[in-house]
Design an enzyme around this catalytic site. Structure first.
Site, PDB file in Angstrom:
ATOM      1  N   CYS A   2       0.831  -1.188   0.000  1.00 47.28           N
ATOM      2  CA  CYS A   2       0.000   0.000   0.000  1.00 47.28           C
ATOM      3  C   CYS A   2       0.870   1.244   0.000  1.00 47.28           C
ATOM      4  CB  CYS A   2      -0.907   0.016   1.229  1.00 47.28           C
ATOM      5  SG  CYS A   2      -1.934  -1.463   1.419  1.00 47.28           S
ATOM      6  N   ASP A 100      -2.924  -9.655   7.395  1.00 50.53           N
ATOM      7  CA  ASP A 100      -1.760  -9.507   8.263  1.00 50.53           C
ATOM      8  C   ASP A 100      -1.812  -8.186   9.021  1.00 50.53           C
ATOM      9  OD1 ASP A 100      -1.450  -8.238   5.802  1.00 50.53           O
ATOM     10  OD2 ASP A 100       0.717  -8.506   5.728  1.00 50.53           O
TER      11      ASP A 100
END
Length: 634
Positions: A2, A100
């Site tokens: 990201c 995660d």
């Protein structure tokens, strides 16, 4: 994978227009996360995060970030923790997502700052802990994922890319010490960047902000504590086992995974091993330029045929270069590490059409010793040892006699050897390696170096080169250690930017920390016997990589016909780029020097890319300023 950003007022006061500032940062890194976006601002307005999501695990809205928990923690996180299922099992309890990110939040709640010790992967994240009233920024052990920060007044800003910080700086200026580093190495040392006021959080470090105080600390280091108790065969077996384990973890994904294949040992080992665990046919990608000197695709095809890869070959030419190079420089944030960023950018763009995750071979040269300059440096040491009769003094691991069979690979490096031996023969090891990699002498006649101040990059170079974590006098370990600490993060910057520019997640399985920590304990005469580059790694991967690839001595490293283009079909483009003089250099002198540039010289690239960088960021400073006063899009 990201894009992350955030801001915090060090005095605990409200950040003016915090929402707007977060939106601006998010817009500047929007390419990193095309799947989702979000912001979070503390009710008191003194801290906030922005996030752009590239969905890899749990593609549902459950993975939305910034993510919060019941313990008062908020996180904006970039990267992958590959062992998150194992960590989740260890933590126990009920879970809301298959991400995660949630595991990372719970790990911090359980272990606090020690949470990072439980992670295997690549990551950069910002975490706000309401109970501790503390912001923590963390970057992975090797710098695979980027993290930059800058202070403007009482506000500290951070982001995945430096460009997201520029609207908040008092002015966009060049850091003079960073520029001196760049002229010497084509990357910066010790957390400096080319932007004055913008710092890079170093790999293996964390930064905390609490009660207005900023503190940075190292949480991980690689130690070259040599293990003399095992023989070569044992190291081969351990490397092979750790490689298989790393590949299995790096293949974890809820989206398609492919692989870069350059025709060299590192990427071939990664792609070949991945094919063993991929239930389908692994997509693979390579690029080539016209002409045998610039085309290694035959080796990529050899691997693809043997391992059953679905290979796509991307043909590149000068029109691609003139059309895209300015965009490449914009995405890089800084010119860095050589013209190979251009073909990597183009291959990544092609790969992103078919896959969302891609595996690469980055790190093998620095971890296992693959650069030809190591052989050049040792050749000099062998001559010195033969003269002085000191072949066993610990400063080198090969003898004059044993290195002779490897010298054929230096044939194309004769000009470099002539220059290297022109002065300072047989100096101290740090000074010799500095001379070998220092590019500044090539530009001293073109650049007004005196205007950059008295800072000498050698001193910071020597501090890293002679690092206490090496702990002994092995020339090989000192050279690879310096490159591991400096060149590798620069190459990883390229790896991250050229892939994330297209919303593609690049993973580097050779930089799994159990593997790196093992490699650091292997004596140099096992890794580098008789001057054989990457010897132990080639042995450990011989069951997967064809001998025609593992035994190559002519690997080129994605060479670009830049000088040929600049003096040929791209001549007008290059000369139009240098439209006016800079205080730093005279354009006519640069263009005149281009006429005599060696085929694979880096002098022209260093100044050409620097000029494009100044045009895109310095000359258009007003565009970054205007973002704070105009509407952004989402």
């Amino acid at each position: 994978m990201c894009g992350i950003a955030g801001a915090i007022n060090l005095r605990g006061e409200t950040v003016p227009d915090l929402g707007r500032r977060l939106d601006v940062m998010g817009e500047l890194i929007a390419h990193r996360g095309p799947d989702d976006h979000g912001t979070w601002a503390h009710p008191h307005g003194h801290v906030g995060f922005a996030h752009r999501r590239l969905s890899i695990f749990d593609l549902s809205a459950c993975g939305h970030q910034p993510m919060t928990d019941d313990a008062g923690q908020v996180i904006t996180y970039n990267g992958e923790v590959y062992n998150w299922p194992e960590v989740r099992t260890e933590l126990g309890g009920d879970w809301c997502t298959q991400t995660d990110t949630e595991v990372l939040l719970r790990a911090h709640e359980r272990w606090g700052a020690d949470a990072v010790d439980h992670l295997r992967g690549m990551f950069a994240y910002g975490l706000w802990d309401e109970r501790a009233t503390q912001l923590t920024l963390v970057r992975d052990r090797f710098g695979i994922k980027p993290l930059y920060y800058a202070q403007a007044g009482d506000v500290l800003y951070f982001a995945s890319e430096a460009k997201a910080l520029l609207p908040f700086l008092p002015a966009i200026r060049t850091d003079r010490e960073g520029l001196k580093d760049y002229l010497a190495f084509q990357f910066c040392l010790a957390g400096k960047t080319l932007f004055d006021g913008v710092r890079e959080l170093l790999p293996g470090h964390r930064l905390t902000v609490r009660n207005g105080a900023i503190r940075t600390e190292r949480y991980w280091e690689v130690y070259y504590d040599l293990d003399w108790t095992h023989r070569e065969a044992w190291y081969e077996e351990r490397i092979e086992a750790l490689l298989h384990d790393s590949i299995r973890m790096h293949l974890r994904s809820d989206v398609p995974v492919g692989a870069y294949v350059s025709g060299g040992l590192d990427s071939s080992a990664v792609a070949g091993l991945a094919s063993l665990y991929d239930p389908g046919t692994t997509p693979a990608f390579t690029g080539r330029f016209e002409g045998p000197e610039y085309d290694e695709s035959r080796y990529a095809r050899l691997l693809a045929d043997e391992r059953g890869l679905d290979l796509s070959v991307i043909d590149l030419d000068v029109s691609d270069f003139t059309r895209e190079i300015e965009r490449v420089i914009y995405h890089l944030d800084f010119p860095v590490a050589g013209p190979g960023s251009f073909p990597q950018f183009m291959v990544s763009e092609a790969a992103a059409r078919d896959v969302k995750v891609i595996l690469g071979g980055q790190g093998g040269d620095e971890v296992f010793g693959g650069y030809t300059r190591y052989l050049i440096a040792y050749f000099e040491q062998c001559i010195k040892a033969a003269i002085e009769g000191t072949a066993q003094n610990g400063n080198f691991v090969v003898t004059y006699e044993s290195i002779i069979p490897q010298l054929e690979s230096l044939r194309s490096y004769k000009p470099l050897l002539q220059e290297f031996w022109r002065e300072g023969l047989f100096e101290d090891l740090d000074r010799r390696y500095f001379r070998l990699i220092n590019r500044a002498p090539h530009v001293e006649q073109l650049v007004n170096v005196e205007a950059l101040g008295d800072y000498d990059p050698f001193h910071q170079f020597a501090e890293i080169f002679n690092g206490r974590n090496v702990g002994h006098e092995s020339y090989f370990d000192k050279m690879t250690h310096f490159d591991f600490k400096t060149l590798l993060p620069a190459l990883l910057q390229v790896e991250d930017r050229v892939s994330m520019a297209h919303g593609l997640e690049s993973r580097v399985p050779l930089l799994d920390h159990p593997l790196v920590e093992l490699a650091a304990t292997i004596p140099a005469d096992v890794k580098f016997p008789g001057g054989r580059l990457k010897h132990i790694f080639a042995r450990a991967t011989r069951a997967t990589v064809p001998a025609q690839i593992s035994e190559r001595t002519d690997k080129m490293g994605f060479p670009v016909p830049l000088v040929e283009w600049a003096n040929g079909p791209a001549r007008d483009f290059v000369r139009d780029t240098f439209t006016g003089d800079r205080d730093l250099y005279d354009r006519r002198a640069v263009l005149d020097a281009l006429e005599g540039e060696a085929k694979f010289g880096r002098t022209f690239w260093g100044l050409f890319s620097l000029e494009l960088w100044q045009q895109r960021f310095h000359d258009r400073e007003h565009e970054f300023r205007s973002l704070l006063t105009t509407e952004t899009t989402t």
